[in-house]
Scaffold this motif. Structure first.
Motif, PDB file in Angstrom:
ATOM      1  N   LYS A 189      35.212 102.974  34.025  1.00  0.00           N
ATOM      2  CA  LYS A 189      34.969 104.389  34.330  1.00  0.00           C
ATOM      3  C   LYS A 189      33.616 104.592  35.010  1.00  0.00           C
ATOM      4  O   LYS A 189      33.468 105.488  35.828  1.00  0.00           O
ATOM      5  N   ASP A 190      32.622 103.730  34.704  1.00  0.00           N
ATOM      6  CA  ASP A 190      31.323 103.827  35.379  1.00  0.00           C
ATOM      7  C   ASP A 190      31.451 103.435  36.855  1.00  0.00           C
ATOM      8  O   ASP A 190      30.851 104.051  37.734  1.00  0.00           O
ATOM      9  N   ALA A 191      32.236 102.396  37.127  1.00  0.00           N
ATOM     10  CA  ALA A 191      32.464 101.965  38.510  1.00  0.00           C
ATOM     11  C   ALA A 191      33.216 103.042  39.283  1.00  0.00           C
ATOM     12  O   ALA A 191      32.894 103.332  40.438  1.00  0.00           O
ATOM     13  N   PHE A 192      34.226 103.666  38.658  1.00  0.00           N
ATOM     14  CA  PHE A 192      34.972 104.726  39.326  1.00  0.00           C
ATOM     15  C   PHE A 192      34.083 105.936  39.616  1.00  0.00           C
ATOM     16  O   PHE A 192      34.199 106.558  40.670  1.00  0.00           O
ATOM     17  N   ALA A 193      33.169 106.255  38.706  1.00  0.00           N
ATOM     18  CA  ALA A 193      32.245 107.374  38.927  1.00  0.00           C
ATOM     19  C   ALA A 193      31.316 107.072  40.104  1.00  0.00           C
ATOM     20  O   ALA A 193      31.062 107.940  40.952  1.00  0.00           O
ATOM     21  N   GLU A 194      30.820 105.843  40.180  1.00  0.00           N
ATOM     22  CA  GLU A 194      29.949 105.461  41.291  1.00  0.00           C
ATOM     23  C   GLU A 194      30.723 105.488  42.612  1.00  0.00           C
ATOM     24  O   GLU A 194      30.208 105.968  43.632  1.00  0.00           O
ATOM     25  N   ALA A 195      31.955 105.003  42.608  1.00  0.00           N
ATOM     26  CA  ALA A 195      32.781 105.017  43.824  1.00  0.00           C
ATOM     27  C   ALA A 195      33.031 106.444  44.283  1.00  0.00           C
ATOM     28  O   ALA A 195      32.992 106.731  45.484  1.00  0.00           O
ATOM     29  N   ALA A 196      33.253 107.350  43.358  1.00  0.00           N
ATOM     30  CA  ALA A 196      33.484 108.753  43.716  1.00  0.00           C
ATOM     31  C   ALA A 196      32.255 109.353  44.379  1.00  0.00           C
ATOM     32  O   ALA A 196      32.359 110.095  45.357  1.00  0.00           O
ATOM     33  N   LEU A 197      31.073 109.019  43.882  1.00  0.00           N
ATOM     34  CA  LEU A 197      29.838 109.510  44.507  1.00  0.00           C
ATOM     35  C   LEU A 197      29.674 108.958  45.919  1.00  0.00           C
ATOM     36  O   LEU A 197      29.265 109.670  46.835  1.00  0.00           O
ATOM     37  N   LEU A 198      30.003 107.687  46.095  1.00  0.00           N
ATOM     38  CA  LEU A 198      29.868 107.064  47.412  1.00  0.00           C
ATOM     39  C   LEU A 198      30.839 107.648  48.426  1.00  0.00           C
ATOM     40  O   LEU A 198      30.526 107.731  49.616  1.00  0.00           O
ATOM     41  N   LYS A 199      32.005 108.064  47.985  1.00  0.00           N
ATOM     42  CA  LYS A 199      32.978 108.660  48.897  1.00  0.00           C
ATOM     43  C   LYS A 199      32.459 109.958  49.493  1.00  0.00           C
ATOM     44  O   LYS A 199      32.831 110.338  50.592  1.00  0.00           O
ATOM     45  N   ASP A 200      31.581 110.622  48.749  1.00  0.00           N
ATOM     46  CA  ASP A 200      31.026 111.893  49.215  1.00  0.00           C
ATOM     47  C   ASP A 200      29.730 111.728  49.993  1.00  0.00           C
ATOM     48  O   ASP A 200      29.160 112.697  50.464  1.00  0.00           O
ATOM     49  N   SER A 201      29.222 110.489  50.112  1.00  0.00           N
ATOM     50  CA  SER A 201      27.941 110.244  50.774  1.00  0.00           C
ATOM     51  C   SER A 201      28.138 109.402  52.027  1.00  0.00           C
ATOM     52  O   SER A 201      28.856 108.403  51.985  1.00  0.00           O
ATOM     53  N   PRO A 202      27.482 109.765  53.112  1.00  0.00           N
ATOM     54  CA  PRO A 202      27.541 108.903  54.299  1.00  0.00           C
ATOM     55  C   PRO A 202      26.678 107.658  54.087  1.00  0.00           C
ATOM     56  O   PRO A 202      25.811 107.640  53.225  1.00  0.00           O
ATOM     57  N   ASP A 203      26.973 106.607  54.840  1.00  0.00           N
ATOM     58  CA  ASP A 203      26.117 105.420  54.770  1.00  0.00           C
ATOM     59  C   ASP A 203      24.697 105.814  55.169  1.00  0.00           C
ATOM     60  O   ASP A 203      24.502 106.529  56.154  1.00  0.00           O
ATOM     61  N   PRO A 204      23.697 105.339  54.425  1.00  0.00           N
ATOM     62  CA  PRO A 204      22.321 105.675  54.803  1.00  0.00           C
ATOM     63  C   PRO A 204      21.924 104.970  56.092  1.00  0.00           C
ATOM     64  O   PRO A 204      22.387 103.870  56.381  1.00  0.00           O
ATOM     65  N   ARG A 205      21.101 105.630  56.876  1.00  0.00           N
ATOM     66  CA  ARG A 205      20.535 104.993  58.062  1.00  0.00           C
ATOM     67  C   ARG A 205      19.344 104.172  57.610  1.00  0.00           C
ATOM     68  O   ARG A 205      18.610 104.555  56.712  1.00  0.00           O
ATOM     69  N   VAL A 206      19.143 103.026  58.233  1.00  0.00           N
ATOM     70  CA  VAL A 206      18.063 102.129  57.845  1.00  0.00           C
ATOM     71  C   VAL A 206      17.113 101.982  59.025  1.00  0.00           C
ATOM     72  O   VAL A 206      17.528 101.723  60.149  1.00  0.00           O
ATOM     73  N   PHE A 207      15.828 102.145  58.761  1.00  0.00           N
ATOM     74  CA  PHE A 207      14.778 101.986  59.754  1.00  0.00           C
ATOM     75  C   PHE A 207      13.830 100.896  59.254  1.00  0.00           C
ATOM     76  O   PHE A 207      13.648 100.739  58.056  1.00  0.00           O
ATOM     77  N   THR A 208      13.231 100.143  60.156  1.00  0.00           N
ATOM     78  CA  THR A 208      12.262  99.131  59.760  1.00  0.00           C
ATOM     79  C   THR A 208      10.923  99.430  60.427  1.00  0.00           C
ATOM     80  O   THR A 208      10.874 100.028  61.498  1.00  0.00           O
ATOM     81  N   ALA A 209       9.858  99.018  59.767  1.00  0.00           N
ATOM     82  CA  ALA A 209       8.514  99.224  60.294  1.00  0.00           C
ATOM     83  C   ALA A 209       7.591  98.164  59.709  1.00  0.00           C
ATOM     84  O   ALA A 209       7.863  97.609  58.647  1.00  0.00           O
ATOM     85  N   SER A 210       6.505  97.896  60.413  1.00  0.00           N
ATOM     86  CA  SER A 210       5.467  97.014  59.870  1.00  0.00           C
ATOM     87  C   SER A 210       4.564  97.853  58.981  1.00  0.00           C
ATOM     88  O   SER A 210       4.309  99.024  59.255  1.00  0.00           O
ATOM     89  N   VAL A 211       4.084  97.232  57.931  1.00  0.00           N
ATOM     90  CA  VAL A 211       3.213  97.930  56.992  1.00  0.00           C
ATOM     91  C   VAL A 211       1.941  97.114  56.823  1.00  0.00           C
ATOM     92  O   VAL A 211       1.994  95.902  56.658  1.00  0.00           O
ATOM     93  N   ARG A 212       0.797  97.774  56.841  1.00  0.00           N
ATOM     94  CA  ARG A 212      -0.484  97.116  56.595  1.00  0.00           C
ATOM     95  C   ARG A 212      -0.886  97.444  55.164  1.00  0.00           C
ATOM     96  O   ARG A 212      -0.932  98.607  54.782  1.00  0.00           O
ATOM     97  N   ILE A 213      -1.168  96.418  54.384  1.00  0.00           N
ATOM     98  CA  ILE A 213      -1.556  96.595  52.993  1.00  0.00           C
ATOM     99  C   ILE A 213      -2.998  96.131  52.849  1.00  0.00           C
ATOM    100  O   ILE A 213      -3.312  94.976  53.137  1.00  0.00           O
ATOM    101  N   MET A 214      -3.860  97.033  52.424  1.00  0.00           N
ATOM    102  CA  MET A 214      -5.270  96.679  52.219  1.00  0.00           C
ATOM    103  C   MET A 214      -5.531  96.627  50.717  1.00  0.00           C
ATOM    104  O   MET A 214      -5.158  97.537  49.981  1.00  0.00           O
ATOM    105  N   VAL A 215      -6.174  95.546  50.280  1.00  0.00           N
ATOM    106  CA  VAL A 215      -6.446  95.341  48.863  1.00  0.00           C
ATOM    107  C   VAL A 215      -7.947  95.276  48.654  1.00  0.00           C
ATOM    108  O   VAL A 215      -8.642  94.523  49.331  1.00  0.00           O
ATOM    109  N   GLU A 216      -8.435  96.097  47.736  1.00  0.00           N
ATOM    110  CA  GLU A 216      -9.837  96.029  47.328  1.00  0.00           C
ATOM    111  C   GLU A 216      -9.877  95.511  45.907  1.00  0.00           C
ATOM    112  O   GLU A 216      -9.218  96.055  45.022  1.00  0.00           O
ATOM    113  N   HIS A 217     -10.625  94.420  45.710  1.00  0.00           N
ATOM    114  CA  HIS A 217     -10.707  93.822  44.382  1.00  0.00           C
ATOM    115  C   HIS A 217     -12.016  93.068  44.295  1.00  0.00           C
ATOM    116  O   HIS A 217     -12.402  92.378  45.246  1.00  0.00           O
ATOM    117  N   ASP A 218     -12.717  93.185  43.175  1.00  0.00           N
ATOM    118  CA  ASP A 218     -14.030  92.539  43.033  1.00  0.00           C
ATOM    119  C   ASP A 218     -13.923  91.016  43.008  1.00  0.00           C
ATOM    120  O   ASP A 218     -14.772  90.316  43.530  1.00  0.00           O
TER     121      ASP A 218
END
Length: 123
Positions: free
Chosen positions: A48-77
């Motif tokens: 029943k949990d799988a059927f509930a999740e499937a029902a939600l997905l039927k009402d949702s379009p596939d998400p669009r996926v975008f990619t980007a580069s990310v700069r991560i700065m770390v400050e640590h002593d």
């Protein structure tokens, strides 16, 4: 052309039966996105949990996926290695704060870090 259909499939044997959400394109739902790898499929203990999740997905379009580069700065002593940062990020959640005033009602943005190939910048 046949339309996309989402359904629940059994997985496992009768002694340890689990359920997963599939579609007619041969993809499996992993809880966040569609994948072609059945080992990544999200498994449900109760049908029943799988059927509930499937029902939600039927009402949702596939998400669009975008990619980007990310700069991560770390400050640590103390010294901080690339491996330590990757381990920390693997166990963390990235959150995005949208501005209070925006015109995209109902937008849901998830940010996932792909740490493969991560390296320290020269600058």
């Amino acid at each position: 052309m046949a339309s996309l259909r989402i359904f629940v499939a059994d997985n496992g044997n009768p002694d340890c039966l689990r359920y997963m959400v599939r579609d007619t394109q041969g993809r499996y739902w992993d809880g966040k996105q569609w994948t072609e790898d059945p080992r990544s499929a999200r498994l449900h203990y109760r049908g029943k949990d799988a059927f509930a999740e499937a029902a939600l997905l039927k009402d949702s379009p596939d998400p669009r996926v975008f990619t980007a580069s990310v700069r991560i700065m770390v400050e640590h002593d103390d010294g901080f290695s690339l491996e330590q940062l990757q381990s920390l990020l693997d166990r963390s959640t990235v959150s995005l704060v949208l501005p209070d005033q925006h015109d995209m009602e109902g937008v849901d943005v998830e940010v996932h870090l792909d740490l493969r190939g991560m390296e320290e910048a020269d600058d």
